[in-house]
Scaffold this motif. Structure first.
Motif, PDB file in Angstrom:
ATOM      1  N   ARG A   1       0.837  -1.197   0.000  1.00 32.83           N
ATOM      2  CA  ARG A   1       0.000   0.000   0.000  1.00 32.83           C
ATOM      3  C   ARG A   1       0.870   1.244   0.000  1.00 32.83           C
ATOM      4  O   ARG A   1       1.888   1.298   0.686  1.00 32.83           O
ATOM      5  CB  ARG A   1      -0.920  -0.012   1.223  1.00 32.83           C
TER       6      ARG A   1
ATOM      7  N   SER B   1       0.768   1.112   5.248  1.00 37.33           N
ATOM      8  CA  SER B   1      -0.016   0.460   6.300  1.00 37.33           C
ATOM      9  C   SER B   1      -0.478  -0.925   5.848  1.00 37.33           C
ATOM     10  O   SER B   1      -0.413  -1.270   4.661  1.00 37.33           O
ATOM     11  CB  SER B   1      -1.237   1.317   6.659  1.00 37.33           C
TER      12      SER B   1
ATOM     13  N   PRO C   1      -3.959  -2.644   6.400  1.00 37.30           N
ATOM     14  CA  PRO C   1      -5.308  -2.516   6.960  1.00 37.30           C
ATOM     15  C   PRO C   1      -5.815  -3.839   7.540  1.00 37.30           C
ATOM     16  O   PRO C   1      -5.905  -4.839   6.833  1.00 37.30           O
ATOM     17  CB  PRO C   1      -6.150  -2.086   5.743  1.00 37.30           C
ATOM     18  N   HIS C   2      -6.087  -3.819   8.848  1.00 38.69           N
ATOM     19  CA  HIS C   2      -6.591  -5.016   9.550  1.00 38.69           C
ATOM     20  C   HIS C   2      -5.645  -6.207   9.370  1.00 38.69           C
ATOM     21  O   HIS C   2      -6.078  -7.366   9.382  1.00 38.69           O
ATOM     22  CB  HIS C   2      -7.992  -5.376   9.060  1.00 38.69           C
TER      23      HIS C   2
ATOM     24  N   TYR D   1      -6.300  -2.835   1.442  1.00 39.33           N
ATOM     25  CA  TYR D   1      -7.690  -2.829   1.896  1.00 39.33           C
ATOM     26  C   TYR D   1      -8.550  -3.706   0.992  1.00 39.33           C
ATOM     27  O   TYR D   1      -9.537  -4.301   1.452  1.00 39.33           O
ATOM     28  CB  TYR D   1      -8.244  -1.406   1.924  1.00 39.33           C
TER      29      TYR D   1
ATOM     30  N   TYR E   1      -8.519  -7.064   2.415  1.00 44.37           N
ATOM     31  CA  TYR E   1      -9.412  -7.143   3.580  1.00 44.37           C
ATOM     32  C   TYR E   1     -10.864  -7.238   3.142  1.00 44.37           C
ATOM     33  O   TYR E   1     -11.640  -8.036   3.696  1.00 44.37           O
ATOM     34  CB  TYR E   1      -9.196  -5.923   4.469  1.00 44.37           C
TER      35      TYR E   1
ATOM     36  N   GLU F   1     -18.220   2.705   6.378  1.00 40.54           N
ATOM     37  CA  GLU F   1     -16.797   2.660   6.734  1.00 40.54           C
ATOM     38  C   GLU F   1     -15.989   1.964   5.653  1.00 40.54           C
ATOM     39  O   GLU F   1     -14.891   2.415   5.286  1.00 40.54           O
ATOM     40  CB  GLU F   1     -16.621   1.937   8.070  1.00 40.54           C
ATOM     41  N   HIS F   2     -16.525   0.869   5.111  1.00 39.43           N
ATOM     42  CA  HIS F   2     -15.842   0.181   4.011  1.00 39.43           C
ATOM     43  C   HIS F   2     -15.653   1.134   2.832  1.00 39.43           C
ATOM     44  O   HIS F   2     -14.582   1.178   2.217  1.00 39.43           O
ATOM     45  CB  HIS F   2     -16.654  -1.030   3.544  1.00 39.43           C
TER      46      HIS F   2
ATOM     47  N   ALA G   1     -15.570   4.456   2.771  1.00 42.71           N
ATOM     48  CA  ALA G   1     -14.605   5.521   3.052  1.00 42.71           C
ATOM     49  C   ALA G   1     -13.179   5.002   2.961  1.00 42.71           C
ATOM     50  O   ALA G   1     -12.295   5.667   2.394  1.00 42.71           O
ATOM     51  CB  ALA G   1     -14.873   6.106   4.438  1.00 42.71           C
ATOM     52  N   ASP G   2     -12.922   3.820   3.499  1.00 37.87           N
ATOM     53  CA  ASP G   2     -11.568   3.266   3.471  1.00 37.87           C
ATOM     54  C   ASP G   2     -11.179   2.806   2.068  1.00 37.87           C
ATOM     55  O   ASP G   2     -10.005   2.893   1.676  1.00 37.87           O
ATOM     56  CB  ASP G   2     -11.450   2.120   4.470  1.00 37.87           C
TER      57      ASP G   2
ATOM     58  N   ARG H   1     -10.050   5.807   0.219  1.00 35.54           N
ATOM     59  CA  ARG H   1      -8.692   6.181   0.610  1.00 35.54           C
ATOM     60  C   ARG H   1      -7.675   5.384  -0.211  1.00 35.54           C
ATOM     61  O   ARG H   1      -6.665   5.918  -0.688  1.00 35.54           O
ATOM     62  CB  ARG H   1      -8.504   5.935   2.107  1.00 35.54           C
ATOM     63  N   GLU H   2      -7.946   4.083  -0.404  1.00 34.87           N
ATOM     64  CA  GLU H   2      -7.018   3.262  -1.177  1.00 34.87           C
ATOM     65  C   GLU H   2      -7.050   3.636  -2.657  1.00 34.87           C
ATOM     66  O   GLU H   2      -6.005   3.671  -3.320  1.00 34.87           O
ATOM     67  CB  GLU H   2      -7.348   1.779  -0.996  1.00 34.87           C
TER      68      GLU H   2
END
Length: 260
Positions: free
Chosen positions: A51, A55, A57-58, A63, A66, A90-91, A93-94, A97-98
Motif C-alpha cells: 500500500r 499500512s 489494513p486489519h 484494503y 481485507y 466505513e468500508h 470511506a476506506d 482512501r485506497e
C-alpha cells in the motif's frame, strides 16, 4: 529535531508544465526507496511496494484484500445459502482512501516512466473497482468510481504498450492498445450510454482518440501493417482455419521468445 520540509521544498520548486506530475524516487534515511510527489503546498511520500501509505489494513497487505476476506467470510443463512454481502459506510470511506493512494502512485510511476509499476497499480485499481461494482452499497457510490474506469484502463493500456515498445515489440504494443480500446468502448456502451444525461460528459471518446493516435504512430514508425493477432482474426472471420492454425503457431513461438 527539525520537523519542517523547508529543505525539500526549497530544493524542489513547484513549477510543473500543464498536466505534468513532478515525481522522483529517493532513498530514505533507513535505506529504503520511496516515491515523492511535489504538490503546491508540499510533498507527498509514498512507499514503492504494498500500500502506498505503508499500512496493513486489519493486517492485510491492502484494503482490497481485507474486503475480499470480509465478503468471503460472511455468515451462512438458513438453507445453506450465503446472504449477499455489501460494503457499509466505513468500508466505502476506506476503499476511497485506497483508490486515491493508488491513483497518486500510478501517476508518479507514469511520470517516471516506470511502466511496469504503473501497470501493477492500474490492475489493483481495476480489481478494486470490480469489487465495488459487485458489493457497493448503492448506485451512486458505484458510479463515483465507474466513471473513472476508462481512465484507469487508458493508463493501463499506455503502460502495457510502452513496455512492449521498450522491448522492441511493436506488434505487442499495438495489440495492447487495441485490447484497451475494446475495453474502453465496452465500458462506454454498457455504462456511460445507459446513463446518458444522469452523469457528466464521458472522457472515453477522448481517451480512445489518444490510443488510436498512439497506435497509428507505432504502425508508421515500425512499418507494421497488421499484427499476427489481426491476421488471426481475419483468418477466423473468413473461416480459413488452416491459415488460422499456422498463425496461432507463429503467435505461440513469438510468446515463447518474448519470455526468454
Amino acid at each position: 529535531m527539525r520537523r519542517d520540509l523547508d529543505d525539500v521544498i526549497q530544493g524542489w520548486p513547484y513549477d510543473p508544465e500543464p498536466g505534468e506530475v513532478l515525481a522522483r524516487e529517493v532513498r530514505a534515511r533507513d535505506g529504503r526507496s520511496v516515491l515523492q510527489i511535489r504538490i503546491e503546498l508540499g510533498v507527498l511520500q509514498l512507499e514503492i511496494s504494498g500500500r502506498p501509505d505503508g499500512s496493513r489494513p486489519h493486517g492485510f497487505a491492502t484494503y482490497l484484500d481485507y474486503l475480499r476476506y470480509c465478503a468471503a467470510s460472511r455468515g451462512q443463512a438458513p438453507g445453506g445459502k450465503a446472504p449477499p454481502w455489501t460494503m457499509d459506510q466505513e468500508h466505502c470511506a476506506d476503499a476511497d482512501r485506497e483508490f486515491l493512494q493508488y491513483y497518486h502512485r500510478r501517476m508518479a510511476w507514469l511520470s517516471l516512466r516506470r511502466y511496469d509499476k504503473a501497470l501493477l497499480d492500474a490492475d489493483h485499481t481495476l480489481a478494486l473497482m470490480d469489487f465495488v461494482k459487485r458489493h457497493g452499497n448503492d448506485d451512486e457510490y458505484i458510479a463515483s468510481h465507474e466513471q473513472f474506469r476508462g481512465l484507469v484502463q487508458f493508463h493501463r493500456s499506455q503502460a502495457q504498450a510502452l513496455i512492449a515498445i521498450e522491448k522492441r515489440h511493436p506488434e505487442e504494443a499495438i495489440d495492447a492498445l487495441r485490447d484497451g480500446m475494446e475495453k474502453i468502448s465496452a465500458h462506454q456502451r454498457t455504462w456511460w450510454d445507459a446513463r446518458e444525461g444522469e452523469t457528466g460528459e464521458s472522457p472515453n471518446p477522448s481517451l480512445l482518440d489518444q490510443l488510436r493516435h498512439f497506435e497509428q504512430e507505432i504502425r508508421r514508425n515500425y512499418a507494421v501493417e497488421k499484427t499476427l493477432r489481426e491476421q488471426l482474426d481475419e483468418a477466423v472471420a473468413r473461416e480459413d482455419y488452416e491459415q488460422a492454425a499456422r498463425i496461432r503457431d507463429l503467435i505461440r513461438a513469438q510468446q515463447t521468445r518474448a519470455r526468454r
